[in-house]
Design a protein around this motif. Structure first.
Motif, PDB file in Angstrom:
ATOM      1  N   UNK A   1     -56.989 -27.399 -61.835  1.00 44.78           N
ATOM      2  CA  UNK A   1     -55.557 -27.073 -61.844  1.00 44.78           C
ATOM      3  C   UNK A   1     -54.874 -27.813 -62.977  1.00 44.78           C
ATOM      4  N   UNK A   2     -53.931 -27.120 -63.624  1.00 47.07           N
ATOM      5  CA  UNK A   2     -53.186 -27.756 -64.704  1.00 47.07           C
ATOM      6  C   UNK A   2     -51.763 -27.218 -64.715  1.00 47.07           C
ATOM      7  N   UNK A   3     -50.868 -28.031 -65.243  1.00 47.25           N
ATOM      8  CA  UNK A   3     -49.469 -27.644 -65.383  1.00 47.25           C
ATOM      9  C   UNK A   3     -49.309 -26.952 -66.725  1.00 47.25           C
ATOM     10  N   UNK A   4     -48.670 -25.790 -66.723  1.00 45.41           N
ATOM     11  CA  UNK A   4     -48.464 -25.042 -67.964  1.00 45.41           C
ATOM     12  C   UNK A   4     -47.126 -25.378 -68.609  1.00 45.41           C
ATOM     13  N   UNK A   5     -46.061 -25.358 -67.818  1.00 47.39           N
ATOM     14  CA  UNK A   5     -44.748 -25.645 -68.390  1.00 47.39           C
ATOM     15  C   UNK A   5     -43.799 -26.158 -67.326  1.00 47.39           C
ATOM     16  N   UNK A   6     -42.825 -26.934 -67.777  1.00 47.47           N
ATOM     17  CA  UNK A   6     -41.767 -27.457 -66.916  1.00 47.47           C
ATOM     18  C   UNK A   6     -40.459 -27.287 -67.675  1.00 47.47           C
ATOM     19  N   UNK A   7     -39.531 -26.557 -67.087  1.00 48.19           N
ATOM     20  CA  UNK A   7     -38.230 -26.362 -67.727  1.00 48.19           C
ATOM     21  C   UNK A   7     -37.128 -26.807 -66.778  1.00 48.19           C
ATOM     22  N   UNK A   8     -36.146 -27.475 -67.346  1.00 47.48           N
ATOM     23  CA  UNK A   8     -34.975 -27.881 -66.569  1.00 47.48           C
ATOM     24  C   UNK A   8     -33.746 -27.475 -67.368  1.00 47.48           C
ATOM     25  N   UNK A   9     -32.865 -26.737 -66.736  1.00 52.98           N
ATOM     26  CA  UNK A   9     -31.597 -26.377 -67.368  1.00 52.98           C
ATOM     27  C   UNK A   9     -30.475 -26.791 -66.430  1.00 52.98           C
ATOM     28  N   UNK A  10     -29.338 -27.149 -67.025  1.00 54.32           N
ATOM     29  CA  UNK A  10     -28.203 -27.523 -66.191  1.00 54.32           C
ATOM     30  C   UNK A  10     -26.962 -26.786 -66.661  1.00 54.32           C
ATOM     31  N   UNK A  11     -26.049 -26.624 -65.712  1.00 54.43           N
ATOM     32  CA  UNK A  11     -24.823 -25.891 -66.002  1.00 54.43           C
ATOM     33  C   UNK A  11     -23.706 -26.532 -65.189  1.00 54.43           C
ATOM     34  N   UNK A  12     -22.544 -26.684 -65.818  1.00 51.80           N
ATOM     35  CA  UNK A  12     -21.371 -27.214 -65.125  1.00 51.80           C
ATOM     36  C   UNK A  12     -20.623 -26.044 -64.494  1.00 51.80           C
ATOM     37  N   UNK A  13     -20.325 -26.174 -63.241  1.00 51.80           N
ATOM     38  CA  UNK A  13     -19.584 -25.140 -62.525  1.00 51.80           C
ATOM     39  C   UNK A  13     -18.202 -25.711 -62.193  1.00 51.80           C
ATOM     40  N   UNK A  14     -17.182 -24.984 -62.616  1.00 51.70           N
ATOM     41  CA  UNK A  14     -15.802 -25.422 -62.368  1.00 51.70           C
ATOM     42  C   UNK A  14     -15.188 -24.520 -61.314  1.00 51.70           C
ATOM     43  N   UNK A  15     -14.791 -25.122 -60.227  1.00 51.89           N
ATOM     44  CA  UNK A  15     -14.090 -24.396 -59.166  1.00 51.89           C
ATOM     45  C   UNK A  15     -12.636 -24.853 -59.238  1.00 51.89           C
ATOM     46  N   UNK A  16     -11.726 -23.907 -59.209  1.00 50.74           N
ATOM     47  CA  UNK A  16     -10.309 -24.247 -59.416  1.00 50.74           C
ATOM     48  C   UNK A  16      -9.835 -25.303 -58.425  1.00 50.74           C
ATOM     49  N   UNK A  17      -9.218 -26.335 -59.004  1.00 52.03           N
ATOM     50  CA  UNK A  17      -8.635 -27.392 -58.203  1.00 52.03           C
ATOM     51  C   UNK A  17      -9.617 -28.444 -57.712  1.00 52.03           C
ATOM     52  N   UNK A  18     -10.882 -28.311 -58.066  1.00 52.92           N
ATOM     53  CA  UNK A  18     -11.885 -29.275 -57.616  1.00 52.92           C
ATOM     54  C   UNK A  18     -12.640 -29.806 -58.811  1.00 52.92           C
ATOM     55  N   UNK A  19     -13.262 -30.976 -58.679  1.00 54.85           N
ATOM     56  CA  UNK A  19     -14.056 -31.492 -59.802  1.00 54.85           C
ATOM     57  C   UNK A  19     -15.253 -30.581 -60.080  1.00 54.85           C
ATOM     58  N   UNK A  20     -15.711 -30.601 -61.327  1.00 51.87           N
ATOM     59  CA  UNK A  20     -16.842 -29.749 -61.678  1.00 51.87           C
ATOM     60  C   UNK A  20     -18.122 -30.237 -60.981  1.00 51.87           C
ATOM     61  N   UNK A  21     -19.004 -29.310 -60.760  1.00 56.04           N
ATOM     62  CA  UNK A  21     -20.281 -29.586 -60.106  1.00 56.04           C
ATOM     63  C   UNK A  21     -21.389 -29.249 -61.094  1.00 56.04           C
ATOM     64  N   UNK A  22     -22.395 -30.110 -61.149  1.00 54.76           N
ATOM     65  CA  UNK A  22     -23.535 -29.852 -62.013  1.00 54.76           C
ATOM     66  C   UNK A  22     -24.610 -29.120 -61.221  1.00 54.76           C
ATOM     67  N   UNK A  23     -25.058 -28.000 -61.777  1.00 55.82           N
ATOM     68  CA  UNK A  23     -26.112 -27.205 -61.136  1.00 55.82           C
ATOM     69  C   UNK A  23     -27.370 -27.295 -61.991  1.00 55.82           C
ATOM     70  N   UNK A  24     -28.495 -27.610 -61.367  1.00 57.89           N
ATOM     71  CA  UNK A  24     -29.768 -27.741 -62.070  1.00 57.89           C
ATOM     72  C   UNK A  24     -30.697 -26.610 -61.655  1.00 57.89           C
ATOM     73  N   UNK A  25     -31.437 -26.105 -62.635  1.00 51.93           N
ATOM     74  CA  UNK A  25     -32.455 -25.076 -62.366  1.00 51.93           C
ATOM     75  C   UNK A  25     -33.781 -25.589 -62.919  1.00 51.93           C
ATOM     76  N   UNK A  26     -34.751 -25.774 -62.041  1.00 46.09           N
ATOM     77  CA  UNK A  26     -36.082 -26.225 -62.436  1.00 46.09           C
ATOM     78  C   UNK A  26     -37.063 -25.072 -62.295  1.00 46.09           C
ATOM     79  N   UNK A  27     -37.920 -24.953 -63.281  1.00 48.21           N
ATOM     80  CA  UNK A  27     -38.963 -23.929 -63.209  1.00 48.21           C
ATOM     81  C   UNK A  27     -40.254 -24.525 -63.739  1.00 48.21           C
ATOM     82  N   UNK A  28     -41.274 -24.496 -62.916  1.00 50.11           N
ATOM     83  CA  UNK A  28     -42.575 -25.011 -63.352  1.00 50.11           C
ATOM     84  C   UNK A  28     -43.633 -23.946 -63.105  1.00 50.11           C
ATOM     85  N   UNK A  29     -44.631 -23.945 -63.989  1.00 50.15           N
ATOM     86  CA  UNK A  29     -45.739 -23.002 -63.903  1.00 50.15           C
ATOM     87  C   UNK A  29     -47.036 -23.780 -63.917  1.00 50.15           C
ATOM     88  N   UNK A  30     -47.939 -23.416 -63.006  1.00 47.01           N
ATOM     89  CA  UNK A  30     -49.239 -24.076 -62.917  1.00 47.01           C
ATOM     90  C   UNK A  30     -50.333 -23.019 -62.812  1.00 47.01           C
TER      91      UNK A  30
END
Length: 149
Positions: free
Chosen positions: A99-128
């Protein structure tokens, strides 16, 4: 029954025996083919499961980088990057053989909801991938997480 009619029937038993041998041989070949196919399918299922859990383990390691243990309400946005397979596998126990790991990707995005502080959203994707050149299975797993700050 005369002797001449008995002489004409000689060899009919041989034809029946040959027919039975041919039919049994064909049945044996079919059963062997079914057995081989079943073994291949089982091997693919096992390798696929191993690859899925390997990809899952990689995502878990990256999640512990994003959300360090001991700091449950903090996330480390600098830990969100595309890791090399060597970086992650050095931090983990050895994988199953083959077994071996092929790739690991992490992306993040700031989500702004009106009247509230922004939230950071992370998306992880790994392939083995697990297996060899003859039979190999690849699985990709995706995880989404949100920071709490």
């Amino acid at each position: 029954m005369s002797y001449s009619s008995y002489k004409k029937q000689r060899g009919s038993g041989l034809m029946i025996v040959l027919f039975v041998i041919v039919v049994m041989g064909l049945m044996a070949m079919v059963m062997t083919k079914i057995g081989t196919s079943s073994q291949t399918m089982t091997t693919k299922e096992v390798l696929g499961t191993r690859a899925w859990f390997t990809a899952h383990s990689v995502n878990e390691v990256v999640l512990t980088k994003l959300f360090p243990l001991g700091k449950p309400l903090e996330s480390d946005a600098t830990a969100c990057k595309n890791y090399s397979a060597e970086e992650i596998t050095n931090e983990m126990p050895p994988f199953q053989t083959g077994c071996k790991v092929d790739q690991i990707q992490c992306t993040m995005k700031q989500i702004q909801i009106s009247g509230k502080p922004s939230v950071t959203e992370y998306r992880l994707e790994s392939t083995a991938t697990c297996g060899s050149n003859n039979v190999a299975m690849t699985r990709t797993q995706e995880v989404w997480a949100k920071g709490l700050e």
